[in-house]
Design an enzyme around this catalytic site. Structure first.
Site, PDB file in Angstrom:
ATOM      1  N   TYR A   1       0.826  -1.205   0.000  1.00 58.86           N
ATOM      2  CA  TYR A   1       0.000   0.000   0.000  1.00 58.86           C
ATOM      3  C   TYR A   1       0.858   1.253   0.000  1.00 58.86           C
ATOM      4  O   TYR A   1       1.902   1.307   0.641  1.00 58.86           O
ATOM      5  CB  TYR A   1      -0.846   0.087   1.271  1.00 58.86           C
ATOM      6  CG  TYR A   1      -1.991  -0.862   1.331  1.00 58.86           C
ATOM      7  CD1 TYR A   1      -2.908  -0.930   0.298  1.00 58.86           C
ATOM      8  CD2 TYR A   1      -2.174  -1.657   2.438  1.00 58.86           C
ATOM      9  CE1 TYR A   1      -3.980  -1.796   0.391  1.00 58.86           C
ATOM     10  CE2 TYR A   1      -3.234  -2.524   2.531  1.00 58.86           C
ATOM     11  CZ  TYR A   1      -4.140  -2.590   1.497  1.00 58.86           C
ATOM     12  OH  TYR A   1      -5.195  -3.444   1.588  1.00 58.86           O
TER      13      TYR A   1
ATOM     14  N   HIS B   1     -13.597   2.297   5.876  1.00 60.65           N
ATOM     15  CA  HIS B   1     -12.303   1.679   5.602  1.00 60.65           C
ATOM     16  C   HIS B   1     -11.827   0.771   6.737  1.00 60.65           C
ATOM     17  O   HIS B   1     -10.735   0.198   6.658  1.00 60.65           O
ATOM     18  CB  HIS B   1     -11.229   2.746   5.341  1.00 60.65           C
ATOM     19  CG  HIS B   1     -11.280   3.290   3.949  1.00 60.65           C
ATOM     20  ND1 HIS B   1     -11.571   4.599   3.667  1.00 60.65           N
ATOM     21  CD2 HIS B   1     -11.101   2.686   2.752  1.00 60.65           C
ATOM     22  CE1 HIS B   1     -11.557   4.778   2.358  1.00 60.65           C
ATOM     23  NE2 HIS B   1     -11.279   3.642   1.779  1.00 60.65           N
TER      24      HIS B   1
ATOM     25  N   ARG C   1      -6.372   7.052  -8.412  1.00 56.75           N
ATOM     26  CA  ARG C   1      -5.453   6.002  -7.978  1.00 56.75           C
ATOM     27  C   ARG C   1      -5.946   4.679  -8.544  1.00 56.75           C
ATOM     28  O   ARG C   1      -7.091   4.564  -8.973  1.00 56.75           O
ATOM     29  CB  ARG C   1      -5.361   5.925  -6.456  1.00 56.75           C
ATOM     30  CG  ARG C   1      -6.629   5.442  -5.791  1.00 56.75           C
ATOM     31  CD  ARG C   1      -6.468   5.390  -4.281  1.00 56.75           C
ATOM     32  NE  ARG C   1      -5.669   4.238  -3.871  1.00 56.75           N
ATOM     33  CZ  ARG C   1      -6.203   3.115  -3.367  1.00 56.75           C
ATOM     34  NH1 ARG C   1      -7.492   2.976  -3.241  1.00 56.75           N
ATOM     35  NH2 ARG C   1      -5.428   2.112  -2.982  1.00 56.75           N
TER      36      ARG C   1
ATOM     37  N   ASN D   1      -6.460   0.533  -7.768  1.00 53.45           N
ATOM     38  CA  ASN D   1      -6.511  -0.510  -6.753  1.00 53.45           C
ATOM     39  C   ASN D   1      -6.726  -1.822  -7.507  1.00 53.45           C
ATOM     40  O   ASN D   1      -7.093  -1.810  -8.680  1.00 53.45           O
ATOM     41  CB  ASN D   1      -7.653  -0.228  -5.773  1.00 53.45           C
ATOM     42  CG  ASN D   1      -7.529  -1.074  -4.521  1.00 53.45           C
ATOM     43  OD1 ASN D   1      -6.488  -1.666  -4.243  1.00 53.45           O
ATOM     44  ND2 ASN D   1      -8.617  -1.128  -3.763  1.00 53.45           N
TER      45      ASN D   1
END
Lengths: 321, 346
Positions: free
Chosen positions: B37, B193, B223, B225
């Site tokens: 991550y 989250h 982003r 994922n």
């Protein structure tokens, strides 16, 4: 994130004196297109090229968010300030090409509110001009209480009363009219949100009374009009960029960094958004913290400073920039 | 010219495939031979022609089939689309954004004409031609968010910004990797989250929230994922776990190339102008292993990433059961040579 916001090339389309202290400025896009839509409470940062100086001041957008042919701001002349408002009043005329930022909203309406109770003091009326227009357009429930020094300094009071009638209540200092705050705050329906914009004393008073009367903090919204304050000049070493700069009497630390080619990120330039937060490497002297971002603990620690509004007095200051 | 839309399914007989051009434009998410991550957020600006970033809202050959699959999911479970009462204005913001971007990127397929608040929207692939009043919900067959997201690929979460946090107060979520809008609706950023391992300890969510609450109008961010999915299912929701969970026990070395899919989400973040909310489109791209390994660089790199993935992440992404089989299968395509920098195929 890169420095600042996306910029808009605009031209001053009108300059309208509103009363002895306040002047309204209208901007249109130079390419003739519509400006970006915004939400009530948003501000833009206006770039002022004053000789070899550049000032960047935030002003609330006060037009209706439903009409984006132009942006309008109102500027109150401050004869003892750092000169931004004087520049606007003296040197900005129709036809002048200027640059403003995209709108940023740090004083947003909470659209869950069953009712919006708004308290304005003086030039703090400007964000409410846009918010009331937005709410009126969607059938929102609001009530505005507006205090001004005298009737002739009640900027836009006539416009607001004409538009919204009894939903607007005026208070004049010279007639000893005062908001009956406790009664007002105690008589609101459940689900009301409170908004206050005006002088620091007024904001503190309203927040304090609201807390004492049991209003949850999430329902109390405020916007400080914190312009950077002038002060004694001071020297700063920027450790990362290896520069030593002098912050002038009428300059903010952020502006001095920018003049030296160091560009910290920013959104509000008023000590609210947190973008330009800077770590202190070392210091010998005392901070004059003027921001609303850092905690009291941060202020006491001497580890952080908000260069947009805060200053320093003392022998040496080294920052991580 | 325009896009040739495929006739295909994401359930039952699973006829989904990528064309050779779409294999090459797949948003492969690994820029190096390992994965951990990071706050891997960057400005969402237009990228190279022929990539999924050619337009800020991507429409591809799977558009029509994906919209048909969404309609099927909604017919079975209307709670996949929800909007709390204060989010209608944000729905209009999203409708404007998606109509503008789709019409801008694909004028042969979509046309938006505006005359004040009188708008006409033509969506040729789906055979839609509607005239409505912007801001007046009674002039559309659905609420504004549902209307436009029934015509836009990807899931959409609309986040209200208040009290220094983001709140999941509206969304259209039918192509999700094992999470549920109905469960998360009304939650704030930290609450939804909470199940993610490792990232909390690294302070990632605190920094990410700070970044997101400062997203500015006209400056979207993005982003990538990723996870993996068995069979090309768009709808891998907790509500339907009984349908797709057992698939993970069906992977064999023989069927792996056709069954195991890399699932990449292109997530973008946009400030909405009228509501001051944030919209978070989560666009899902699927590619089967057999398609992915036609690019030797991707085959070598994926082998190394999956082989070396920390156990917690493998568990969270649901790979545990078939990971050894997959690593073994990929290892045969990894000659040990170096991979070139960057995401793209050689």
């Amino acid at each position: 994130m890169s420095t600042g916001t996306t910029k808009l090339d605009v031209v001053v389309s009108d300059v309208v004196p509103v009363n002895e202290l306040v002047t309204r400025f209208h901007f249109r896009r130079r390419d003739g297109e519509l400006l970006p839509t915004f939400s009530g409470g948003a501000h833009v940062v206006v770039e002022m090229r004053d000789g070899d100086r550049t000032r960047l001041n935030p002003y609330s957008l006060m037009g209706s968010p439903l009409d984006t042919r132009e942006y309008t701001i109102s500027v109150r002349r401050d004869d003892v300030g750092r000169g931004g408002s004087l520049f606007m009043h003296r040197s900005v005329n129709p036809g002048l090409e200027m640059v403003v930022s995209y709108p940023v909203n740090l004083f947003s309406l909470d659209l869950r509110a069953k009712k919006h109770l708004m308290l304005a003091g003086g030039i703090g009326i400007t964000p409410f001009m846009a918010q009331t227009a937005q709410l009126a357009g969607s059938g929102g429930n609001f009530e505005l209480h507006y205090t001004c020094r005298t009737a002739s300094l009640g900027t836009y009071a006539d416009v607001l009363q004409e538009r919204y009638g009894r939903r607007v209540r005026l208070y004049h200092d010279d007639r000893d009219e005062r908001i009956e705050l406790d009664r007002l705050l105690s008589s609101q329906p459940l689900g009301t949100h409170l908004y206050v914009c005006g002088p620091t004393g007024m904001i503190n008073w309203v927040r304090e009374r609201a807390a004492a009367l049991g209003w949850p903090a999430e329902t109390v919204h405020y916007e400080h009009f914190a312009a950077p304050q002038p002060g004694l000049p001071f020297d700063v070493t920027l450790a990362v960029s290896g520069k030593t700069i002098r912050v002038g009497e009428q300059q903010s630390l952020l502006e001095a960094m920018e003049a030296a080619g160091v560009d910290p990120p920013y959104l509000c330039r008023g000590g609210v958004c947190g973008q330009c937060e800077t770590n202190v490497v070392s210091y010998d002297g005392k901070f004059i913290h003027n921001d609303h971002w850092l905690s009291e603990e941060d202020h006491r620690s001497g580890c952080k400073i908000m260069p947009c509004v805060s200053r320093f007095e003392g022998k040496s200051l080294v920052l991580e920039r | 010219m325009g896009i040739t839309f495929r006739k295909e399914t994401f359930r039952d007989d699973f006829t989904f495939n990528n064309s050779p051009e779409h294999i090459r434009r797949f948003p492969f998410p690994f820029h190096e031979d390992s994965y951990m991550y990071a706050v891997n957020i960057e400005p969402h600006v237009v990228g190279p022609k022929g990539s999924v970033l050619e337009n800020l809202i991507d429409v591809d050959e799977h558009y029509v089939a994906e919209m048909q699959d969404r309609a099927l999911v909604l017919a079975e479970d209307p709670l996949r689309c929800q909007s709390l009462p204060h989010m209608t204005l944000a729905g209009w913001d999203l409708l404007e954004l998606l109509m503008e971007q789709q019409a801008l990127g694909y004028p042969e397929h979509f046309t938006l004409t505006r005359d004040g608040d009188r708008w006409r929207w033509i969506n040729r692939p789906l055979g839609i031609d509607d005239t409505f009043t912007f801001g007046d919900t009674s002039t559309l067959p659905y609420g504004p968010m549902e209307y436009i997201t029934r015509q836009s690929q990807g899931d959409f979460c609309i986040l209200d910004q208040r009290d220094g946090n983001l709140w999941m107060d509206a969304g259209m979520v039918t192509t999700q990797a094992d999470w549920s809008l109905d469960f998360d609706i009304g939650m704030n950023f930290f609450e939804w989250h909470a199940p993610v391992p490792l990232a909390h300890e690294k302070g990632i969510f605190v920094r990410a929230l700070k970044f997101l609450t400062n997203i500015q109008q006209g400056k979207p961010a993005r982003r990538l994922n990723w996870t993996m999915t068995i069979n090309p299912r768009l709808d891998t929701s907790p509500e339907n776990y009984h349908k797709w969970g057992p698939d993970r026990a069906t992977v064999t070395p023989e069927n792996l190339g056709d069954k195991v899919h890399l699932r990449v989400e292109l997530q973008s973040f946009w400030r909405l102008p009228r509501s001051n909310g944030i919209v978070f489109p989560i666009r899902c791209y699927l590619i089967k292993m057999g398609e992915l390994v036609t690019q030797p660089k991707w085959a070598r790199r994926l082998h190394r990433v999956i082989r070396d993935l920390p156990e917690e992440l493998a568990t969270y992404k649901g790979l545990t059961r078939y990971r050894p089989t997959l690593v073994e299968w990929l290892s045969k395509l990894d000659d040990g040579s170096a991979t070139s920098p960057g995401f793209g195929p050689d």
